[in-house]
Every structure is written in C-alpha cells, then in structure tokens.
Design an enzyme around this catalytic site. Structure first.
Site, PDB file in Angstrom:
ATOM      1  N   VAL A   1       0.703  -1.172  -0.040  1.00  0.00           N
ATOM      2  CA  VAL A   1      -0.077  -0.089   0.024  1.00  0.00           C
ATOM      3  C   VAL A   1       0.884   1.147   0.134  1.00  0.00           C
ATOM      4  CG1 VAL A   1      -1.788   1.361   1.346  1.00  0.00           C
ATOM      5  CG2 VAL A   1      -1.944  -1.127   1.339  1.00  0.00           C
ATOM      6  N   MET A   2       1.720   1.324   0.958  1.00  0.00           N
ATOM      7  CA  MET A   2       2.764   2.617   0.862  1.00  0.00           C
ATOM      8  C   MET A   2       3.714   2.788   0.009  1.00  0.00           C
ATOM      9  SD  MET A   2       1.371   4.210   3.569  1.00  0.00           S
ATOM     10  CE  MET A   2       2.547   5.350   4.136  1.00  0.00           C
ATOM     11  N   GLY A   3       4.282   1.791  -0.043  1.00  0.00           N
ATOM     12  CA  GLY A   3       5.447   1.834  -1.040  1.00  0.00           C
ATOM     13  C   GLY A   3       5.121   2.085  -2.583  1.00  0.00           C
TER      14      GLY A   3
ATOM     15  N   ALA B   1       7.780  -3.845   8.829  1.00  0.00           N
ATOM     16  CA  ALA B   1       8.678  -3.555   9.632  1.00  0.00           C
ATOM     17  C   ALA B   1       9.051  -4.947  10.628  1.00  0.00           C
ATOM     18  CB  ALA B   1       8.095  -2.625  10.708  1.00  0.00           C
TER      19      ALA B   1
ATOM     20  N   HIS C   1       4.384  10.289  17.418  1.00  0.00           N
ATOM     21  CA  HIS C   1       3.020  10.652  16.519  1.00  0.00           C
ATOM     22  C   HIS C   1       1.764   9.453  16.700  1.00  0.00           C
ATOM     23  CE1 HIS C   1       0.784  10.110  12.693  1.00  0.00           C
ATOM     24  NE2 HIS C   1       0.914  11.500  12.544  1.00  0.00           N
ATOM     25  N   ASN C   2       2.181   8.133  16.415  1.00  0.00           N
ATOM     26  CA  ASN C   2       1.199   7.381  16.417  1.00  0.00           C
ATOM     27  C   ASN C   2       0.621   7.084  17.812  1.00  0.00           C
ATOM     28  OD1 ASN C   2       2.234   6.935  13.758  1.00  0.00           O
ATOM     29  ND2 ASN C   2       2.200   4.942  13.720  1.00  0.00           N
TER      30      ASN C   2
ATOM     31  N   GLU D   1      -1.884   9.705  18.174  1.00  0.00           N
ATOM     32  CA  GLU D   1      -2.963   9.257  17.410  1.00  0.00           C
ATOM     33  C   GLU D   1      -3.800   8.253  17.806  1.00  0.00           C
ATOM     34  OE1 GLU D   1      -1.746   7.954  13.219  1.00  0.00           O
ATOM     35  OE2 GLU D   1      -2.891   6.032  13.492  1.00  0.00           O
TER      36      GLU D   1
ATOM     37  N   ARG E   1      -7.263  -0.528  23.408  1.00  0.00           N
ATOM     38  CA  ARG E   1      -7.471  -1.438  22.294  1.00  0.00           C
ATOM     39  C   ARG E   1      -7.148  -2.760  22.882  1.00  0.00           C
ATOM     40  NH1 ARG E   1      -4.528   1.107  16.818  1.00  0.00           N
ATOM     41  NH2 ARG E   1      -5.474   3.158  17.275  1.00  0.00           N
TER      42      ARG E   1
ATOM     43  N   ARG F   1       7.489   3.833  52.045  1.00  0.00           N
ATOM     44  CA  ARG F   1       8.978   3.149  51.488  1.00  0.00           C
ATOM     45  C   ARG F   1      10.071   3.125  52.607  1.00  0.00           C
ATOM     46  NH1 ARG F   1      11.448   5.764  47.675  1.00  0.00           N
ATOM     47  NH2 ARG F   1      12.455   4.129  46.509  1.00  0.00           N
TER      48      ARG F   1
ATOM     49  N   HIS G   1      14.187   3.253  52.736  1.00  0.00           N
ATOM     50  CA  HIS G   1      14.544   3.834  51.459  1.00  0.00           C
ATOM     51  C   HIS G   1      14.793   5.479  51.488  1.00  0.00           C
ATOM     52  CE1 HIS G   1      13.846   0.375  49.021  1.00  0.00           C
ATOM     53  NE2 HIS G   1      12.445   0.266  49.337  1.00  0.00           N
TER      54      HIS G   1
HETATM   55  P1  NDP Z   1       1.638  -3.903   2.809  1.00  0.00           P
HETATM   56  O1  NDP Z   1       1.156  -4.989   3.909  1.00  0.00           O
HETATM   57  O2  NDP Z   1       0.731  -3.288   2.040  1.00  0.00           O
HETATM   58  O3  NDP Z   1       3.090  -4.324   2.089  1.00  0.00           O
HETATM   59  C1  NDP Z   1       3.913  -5.033   2.649  1.00  0.00           C
HETATM   60  C2  NDP Z   1       5.130  -4.864   1.791  1.00  0.00           C
HETATM   61  O4  NDP Z   1       6.282  -5.611   2.610  1.00  0.00           O
HETATM   62  C3  NDP Z   1       5.025  -5.820   0.660  1.00  0.00           C
HETATM   63  O5  NDP Z   1       5.678  -5.073  -0.400  1.00  0.00           O
HETATM   64  C4  NDP Z   1       5.702  -7.226   0.884  1.00  0.00           C
HETATM   65  O6  NDP Z   1       6.152  -7.589  -0.193  1.00  0.00           O
HETATM   66  C5  NDP Z   1       6.864  -6.407   1.663  1.00  0.00           C
HETATM   67  N1  NDP Z   1       7.378  -7.601   2.545  1.00  0.00           N
HETATM   68  C6  NDP Z   1       6.932  -8.141   3.627  1.00  0.00           C
HETATM   69  N2  NDP Z   1       7.723  -9.097   4.160  1.00  0.00           N
HETATM   70  C7  NDP Z   1       8.873  -8.893   3.316  1.00  0.00           C
HETATM   71  C8  NDP Z   1      10.122  -9.592   3.271  1.00  0.00           C
HETATM   72  N3  NDP Z   1      10.408 -10.692   4.322  1.00  0.00           N
HETATM   73  N4  NDP Z   1      11.145  -9.278   2.402  1.00  0.00           N
HETATM   74  C9  NDP Z   1      10.674  -8.382   1.504  1.00  0.00           C
HETATM   75  N5  NDP Z   1       9.639  -7.789   1.381  1.00  0.00           N
HETATM   76  C10 NDP Z   1       8.664  -8.203   2.347  1.00  0.00           C
HETATM   77  O7  NDP Z   1       2.336  -2.782   3.916  1.00  0.00           O
HETATM   78  P2  NDP Z   1       2.231  -1.492   3.761  1.00  0.00           P
HETATM   79  O8  NDP Z   1       2.629  -0.768   2.612  1.00  0.00           O
HETATM   80  O9  NDP Z   1       0.836  -0.951   4.588  1.00  0.00           O
HETATM   81  O10 NDP Z   1       3.326  -0.971   5.198  1.00  0.00           O
HETATM   82  C11 NDP Z   1       4.791  -0.761   4.736  1.00  0.00           C
HETATM   83  C12 NDP Z   1       5.478  -0.272   5.783  1.00  0.00           C
HETATM   84  O11 NDP Z   1       4.738   1.026   5.925  1.00  0.00           O
HETATM   85  C13 NDP Z   1       5.317  -0.900   7.383  1.00  0.00           C
HETATM   86  O12 NDP Z   1       6.343  -0.573   7.977  1.00  0.00           O
HETATM   87  C14 NDP Z   1       4.242  -0.071   7.915  1.00  0.00           C
HETATM   88  O13 NDP Z   1       3.907  -0.008   9.174  1.00  0.00           O
HETATM   89  C15 NDP Z   1       4.596   1.559   7.228  1.00  0.00           C
HETATM   90  N6  NDP Z   1       3.467   2.037   7.528  1.00  0.00           N
HETATM   91  C16 NDP Z   1       2.026   1.980   6.814  1.00  0.00           C
HETATM   92  C17 NDP Z   1       1.266   2.800   6.738  1.00  0.00           C
HETATM   93  C18 NDP Z   1      -0.227   2.766   6.378  1.00  0.00           C
HETATM   94  O14 NDP Z   1      -1.210   3.381   6.538  1.00  0.00           O
HETATM   95  N7  NDP Z   1      -0.420   1.206   5.749  1.00  0.00           N
HETATM   96  C19 NDP Z   1       1.375   4.087   7.168  1.00  0.00           C
HETATM   97  C20 NDP Z   1       2.624   4.569   7.569  1.00  0.00           C
HETATM   98  C21 NDP Z   1       3.747   3.538   7.549  1.00  0.00           C
HETATM   99  P3  NDP Z   1       5.311  -8.916  -0.855  1.00  0.00           P
HETATM  100  O15 NDP Z   1       4.312  -8.404  -1.882  1.00  0.00           O
HETATM  101  O16 NDP Z   1       6.377  -9.976  -1.547  1.00  0.00           O
HETATM  102  O17 NDP Z   1       4.610  -9.536   0.244  1.00  0.00           O
END
Ligand code: NDP
Length: 472
Positions: free
Chosen positions: A13-15, A78, A187-188, A191, A289, A447, A453
C-alpha cells in the site's frame, strides 16, 4: 546510463503510492518487490507515469537501474524483513549510496541498523512517513533521522513529495540516527490517544444519549468547523454516515468492536515509561485497544457483573457541548504528554529535536493533522524549551476553558458505567500535575517503613529516616 534517480523497494500500500508520488513529482523511480507479480501489476497500472517508472524483477536489475550515488527507499513490513532487505542490498550497493527505511520501524532497530552500516561507506536514514495510502500518494508528513549531510542529499525529492501546509513542506530532518522513527512512533502514540478519545465521546453519545450513527455524524461534522477541526474528526463524521449495503444499517454498527494494533502505540507507552515521563492518555489508549480485543471475556464479565443502573442524564445538548470541550481538554493532555516524551528522548539520545518543526510538519499530510497543531507550532515557536504545553499561555487558557466540561463528562460517564479511560486519565493527569502539594509524602513514608529507602524533609538537609517503632 541508469535512468532512475531514486529507488523504492516494497510495492505494498505505502511503497506503491510513494513510488507514484515520486514519479508524479518529475523524478524517475526504479521499483522492486519481493513478489514479482506485484511489480508487474504496479507497472501495468502506472498509467501516464509509466515513462518515469522502471519496474525491476530482480534486486540486481533494480540497483543497476538507479544512477549512483543511489537513494534507495525500503518500504516493506517492519522488523525482520527490513534487515533481510538491507543484507540483500549491501553487496550490490556502492560507497555513498543511501538506504532509507521508510516503514514504521522501532527507533531502537533504526539505531542498531545505523551503527551496523557505519564504516561500510553506505549511509542509513530512518524515515517516519505518516498519512496512510492517500498521504503516500499525494503528500505525506515525513520525519527524517540520520546524518544531516545525508538528508541534504535527499531533501529535494523528499520535500517535493511531502504534504504542503500553506506552501511549507511537511518534511524535515529532526536529528541523528533514530530521531525520525522516534518522532513517528510518538506521532502514532498521540494518534492512538486521539482516536480513543473520539471513540469514547462517540460511546457517550451512543450509549448514554441514545443517538444513532447519522445523528452522531452530524455532531462530529459540526465540530469539524471549530477548535477540534482535524482529519480524524472529519473521517469520523464520514464513516458514521456510511451505510452497509447488505443490512441497511450504519456500517459502524456491523463492525466488530475489537481494535487492531501493530506496535507503535505500545512502543510510545513503553518508551515513556522507560524515561519516566507520564503519557497516561497514550497508555490508556493502548490498554483500551487491548481490552477491546478481549471480546469474549468482556461479554462474560457483562453477564456476570452486569452494568450499573442508569442515572438521570442532563439535557442532550448540554452533554454534547461538554463533550466537545472535554475532547479538546483530552487532546491537550495527549499532546502535552507526547511532546514531553519527545523532549525527554531528545535529552537522552542527544537529538536536539526541534519541537516547533515537529508541530509544523504535522500540520498537513499526517493522520493527526489539525488546526490544533498550528496552535502547538505557535506555542513552541514562542517558547521552544517549555517543559509542558500546559504551561504556555495559549494552552493554559484552553485548559481553564475546557476543564469543567472534562470534569462533568468524566463524572457523568463514571456514574453511568461508561468507559472513558483516556479522557479520565487526562483529567487525572491535569489534576495531579497542577497540584503543588501532592500525596507522595505518604508513599515516601511507606517506602521508608518497609524498605528503609529514606526520604527528604522540608526542614532539613539530606536523607532522613522515620521513627517507625524500630521497624526501619
Ligand atoms: P503492505 O502489507 O501493504 O505491504 C507489505 C510490503 O512488504 C509488501 O511489498 C511485501 O512484499 C513486503 N514484504 C513483507 N515481508 C517481506 C520480506 N520478508 N522481504 C521483503 N519484502 C517483504 O504494507 P504497507 O505498505 O501498509 O506498510 C509498509 C510499511 O509502512 C510498514 O512498516 C508499515 O508499518 C508502514 N506504514 C504503513 C502505513 C499505512 O497506513 N499502511 C502508514 C505509515 C507507515 P510482498 O508483496 O512480496 O509480500
């Protein structure tokens, strides 16, 4: 010659959205994802931006597609996956290349990775990104930690893709090594507190005032033009309006009341405890939560313990007016605590975190963006070293204005058995914080009684012990 100016690994999603944002800003971006089907899908959907995207099936292809010295953004899950990616990249990269971890890393992992890459010729940046999918695509808030010289090299692209608040980029270098990821964690945490307090206020309207979701939505919509004006209030009003096609009910009424969490709120609470800085609103939100996730147990407890009898309630509009101010008071506590935790971490890790800048880059792009953050930026701008937001003129005036409402809401909720853990923790925090004469004299006596203490006396120097009947 390699065409790409920057690379993105991880097309979740993010990348994927970050990569499109980069291309949209005129940069040529190389992309790679562990599962190559996702890379192919990304390339196929890049549309008009396809010319500025080089989709790579292998890491080798990816690295050679980027012009050295290469900035490489890692945006994967992460934890361990980040270490795996760094290890895989290391033999392929060259001196002066920069690895940027843009995921939600624990800042302690960032510091470890930073140290591990020292002396390799590679540079590491830990970068917090907030704004979810939409922010990543059209402008997130970007919190950078690492060497300032490395930031200077990537500053043009990061400021270009960031959110803008009245033309000012919401991207900044905040300090060495883990500074960016620490600030993102807090920040989180804030949030979490913001969302929890909004949910508590929703609960009072639903369970105490008997209001349905669309009626509550109208209240949040009205609040969004006042001091609570924020992204989270806006989306709360939006989600409360949405109907479920299958049942015709409000969608919130078919969503299970068990919240997920991925760790950043918990880390905020843990780090605040480690530094001895109270962050009660964040802690309450994290605990709420966890309690929410214990659904079966809560159901058993309700059937065993029952709910308290309903008390007479005040006129609905009076309660709603108090709820607005109570929410504002609770927010002040959460932000005051979050900023105090950052100030403590800044001292502990030598980051010299710029508080006014942090408030400024949170004004747009990120999930907690709000009018309120503009006021925080102004308050810290006037007094960057103030130890607590509550001590600034603007916020002490706000606390005085909202205090009675918070008190009435917490009292009314308590009498009716309605859970408002974050709001009541905010009240407890303020009531403890502003009382010059506390009750810890008794704790010191206890204490000393059981553990020798020692304690200090008002009228003598040095450590003292009590005359505890020979027990001390
Ligand atoms: P997604 O679940 O949408 O995507 C996860 C990505 O990580 C995929 O590209 C996946 O590749 C890859 N991945 C998982 N495991 C591995 C591994 N062992 N080696 C290589 N690649 C791997 O995650 P998000 O895009 O939501 O999140 C990505 C980061 O951004 C996280 O750290 C998240 O906490 C952070 N983030 C997310 C936000 C959000 O709103 N979603 C906001 C801010 C930060 P594959 O396709 O091969 O599974």
């Amino acid at each position: 010659m390699a065409a790409a100016e920057i690379g993105v690994i991880g097309l979740g999603v993010m990348g994927a959205n970050l990569a499109l944002n980069i291309a949209d800003n005129g940069y040529h971006v190389a992309v790679y994802n562990r599962t190559s089907a996702r890379t192919a899908e990304f390339a196929a959907n890049a549309g008009a931006l396809a010319d500025r995207v080089t989709a790579c099936a292998t890491l080798e292809e990816f690295v050679s597609a980027i012009r050295p010295p290469r900035p490489v953004i890692i945006m994967v899950k992460a934890g361990e996956p980040v270490d795996q990616q760094i290890e895989a990249l290391k033999p392929l990269l060259q001196d002066r290349d920069i690895i940027i971890d843009a995921g939600n890393a624990n800042f302690r992992d960032t510091m470890r990775r930073f140290t591990a890459l020292e002396g390799t010729g590679l540079t590491f940046i830990g970068m917090g990104v907030s704004g979810g999918e939409e922010g990543a695509r059209h402008g997130p808030s970007i919190m950078v930690g690492g060497a300032e010289a490395a930031w200077k090299r990537v500053e043009p692209v990061l400021t270009a893709i960031s959110a803008k608040y009245e033309g000012e980029a919401c991207a900044a270098w905040l300090g060495e090594n883990g500074a960016g990821h620490f600030v993102k964690t807090i920040h989180n945490g804030i949030e979490y507190a913001d969302m929890q307090m909004i949910a508590e206020v929703y609960g009072v309207m639903r369970d105490h005032l008997g209001m349905d979701a669309p009626t509550i939505a109208a209240v949040f919509s009205a609040w969004s033009t006042g001091p609570l004006d924020s992204y989270l209030i806006d989306i709360t009003a939006e989600v409360l309006k949405v109907h479920d096609a299958a049942t015709g009910k409000a969608i919130v009424d078919v969503i299970v009341d068990a919240a997920g969490q991925k760790g950043t709120g918990r880390w905020s609470a843990i780090e605040s405890q480690m530094m001895g800085v109270p962050a009660t609103a964040i802690e309450a939100a994290v605990a709420a939560r966890s309690l929410s996730a214990m659904r079966a147990e809560r159901a058993r407890a309700e059937s065993l313990l029952g709910l308290p009898a309903r008390q007479d309630r005040r006129n609905s509009q009076e309660v709603i007016d108090d709820l607005e101010k109570a929410l504002l008071a609770g927010k002040i506590a959460a932000y005051a605590q979050g900023f105090a935790v950052m100030a403590a971490a800044s001292r502990e890790f030598g980051w010299n975190l710029p508080m006014p800048t942090i408030a400024r880059i949170w004004r747009a792009g990120c999930i907690i963006r709000s009018r309120f953050l503009g006021e925080i930026a102004t308050a810290f701008g006037a007094d960057p070293d103030v130890s607590n937001l509550a001590l600034t003129p603007a916020f002490s005036a706000m606390i005085k204005d909202t205090d009675a409402s918070l008190r009435r809401i917490v009292a009314e909720a308590a009498l009716n058995g309605l859970p408002v853990p974050a709001l009541s923790s905010a009240l407890g925090y303020f009531d403890t914080y502003r009382r010059a004469r506390g009750t810890a004299n008794l704790i010191q006596a206890q204490r000393d009684f059981f553990g020798a203490h020692g304690f200090e006396r008002f009228d003598a120097e040095g450590e003292q012990h009590g005359p505890w009947g020979g027990t001390s």
